[in-house]
Design a protein around this motif. Structure first.
Motif, PDB file in Angstrom:
ATOM      1  N   ALA A  68      -0.724   4.594   0.112  1.00 36.69           N
ATOM      2  CA  ALA A  68       0.659   4.344   0.538  1.00 36.69           C
ATOM      3  C   ALA A  68       0.825   2.920   1.060  1.00 36.69           C
ATOM      4  CB  ALA A  68       1.071   5.349   1.604  1.00 36.69           C
ATOM      5  N   ALA A  69      -0.143   2.452   1.828  1.00 41.73           N
ATOM      6  CA  ALA A  69      -0.068   1.083   2.353  1.00 41.73           C
ATOM      7  C   ALA A  69      -0.125   0.071   1.222  1.00 41.73           C
ATOM      8  CB  ALA A  69      -1.208   0.841   3.347  1.00 41.73           C
ATOM      9  N   ASN A  70      -0.956   0.342   0.236  1.00 48.82           N
ATOM     10  CA  ASN A  70      -1.068  -0.564  -0.895  1.00 48.82           C
ATOM     11  C   ASN A  70       0.237  -0.617  -1.692  1.00 48.82           C
ATOM     12  OD1 ASN A  70      -2.511  -2.336  -2.634  1.00 48.82           O
ATOM     13  ND2 ASN A  70      -2.691  -0.663  -4.090  1.00 48.82           N
ATOM     14  N   VAL A  71       0.816   0.532  -1.939  1.00 48.64           N
ATOM     15  CA  VAL A  71       2.091   0.578  -2.660  1.00 48.64           C
ATOM     16  C   VAL A  71       3.162  -0.164  -1.866  1.00 48.64           C
ATOM     17  CG1 VAL A  71       3.956   2.085  -3.455  1.00 48.64           C
ATOM     18  CG2 VAL A  71       1.573   2.682  -3.938  1.00 48.64           C
ATOM     19  N   GLN A  72       3.184   0.076  -0.566  1.00 49.62           N
ATOM     20  CA  GLN A  72       4.184  -0.583   0.281  1.00 49.62           C
ATOM     21  C   GLN A  72       4.027  -2.099   0.215  1.00 49.62           C
ATOM     22  OE1 GLN A  72       6.623   1.225   2.103  1.00 49.62           O
ATOM     23  NE2 GLN A  72       7.514  -0.803   2.081  1.00 49.62           N
ATOM     24  N   GLN A  73       2.817  -2.585   0.243  1.00 49.79           N
ATOM     25  CA  GLN A  73       2.575  -4.027   0.143  1.00 49.79           C
ATOM     26  C   GLN A  73       3.044  -4.571  -1.204  1.00 49.79           C
ATOM     27  OE1 GLN A  73      -1.590  -4.559   0.890  1.00 49.79           O
ATOM     28  NE2 GLN A  73      -1.347  -4.497   3.102  1.00 49.79           N
ATOM     29  N   CYS A  74       2.846  -3.801  -2.250  1.00 48.14           N
ATOM     30  CA  CYS A  74       3.231  -4.250  -3.592  1.00 48.14           C
ATOM     31  C   CYS A  74       4.745  -4.377  -3.734  1.00 48.14           C
ATOM     32  CB  CYS A  74       2.709  -3.286  -4.649  1.00 48.14           C
ATOM     33  SG  CYS A  74       0.914  -3.334  -4.846  1.00 48.14           S
ATOM     34  N   VAL A  75       5.493  -3.544  -3.028  1.00 46.84           N
ATOM     35  CA  VAL A  75       6.949  -3.571  -3.191  1.00 46.84           C
ATOM     36  C   VAL A  75       7.659  -4.309  -2.056  1.00 46.84           C
ATOM     37  CG1 VAL A  75       7.007  -1.477  -4.580  1.00 46.84           C
ATOM     38  CG2 VAL A  75       7.316  -1.320  -2.102  1.00 46.84           C
TER      39      VAL A  75
END
Length: 86
Positions: free
Chosen positions: A55-62
């Motif tokens: 979730a943190a990785n996805v959040q960083q990507c967007v």
């Protein structure tokens, strides 16, 4: 340190404590069912940690993408679902 890093470190410490507890249970000759119950709890904990990382990785990507309020809410709901189910 970000909130996510703090959450991860706290979850990892808790899981580490559970593993040390299981080691003691094995050394003390505790019942198999008790040990398996605790191992299942550790597995669930690790899966949740994995969900937080994803979730943190996805959040960083967007983060750099401009999302509407509705899109942000949908994304947040999806990320919470990932965390909950891992």
């Amino acid at each position: 340190m970000t909130t996510t890093q703090t959450q991860l470190k706290n979850r990892l410490r808790r899981t580490d404590g559970q593993l040390h507890g299981i080691m003691k249970m094995v050394e003390d000759g505790r019942e198999c069912q008790d040990i398996l119950t605790q191992l299942s709890a550790v597995r669930s904990s690790v899966e949740r940690i994995m969900g937080v990382v994803v979730a943190a990785n996805v959040q960083q990507c967007v983060d750099d993408v401009q999302l509407s309020k509705d899109q942000q809410a949908e994304l947040q709901s999806a990320l919470e679902l990932v965390i909950k189910n891992h």
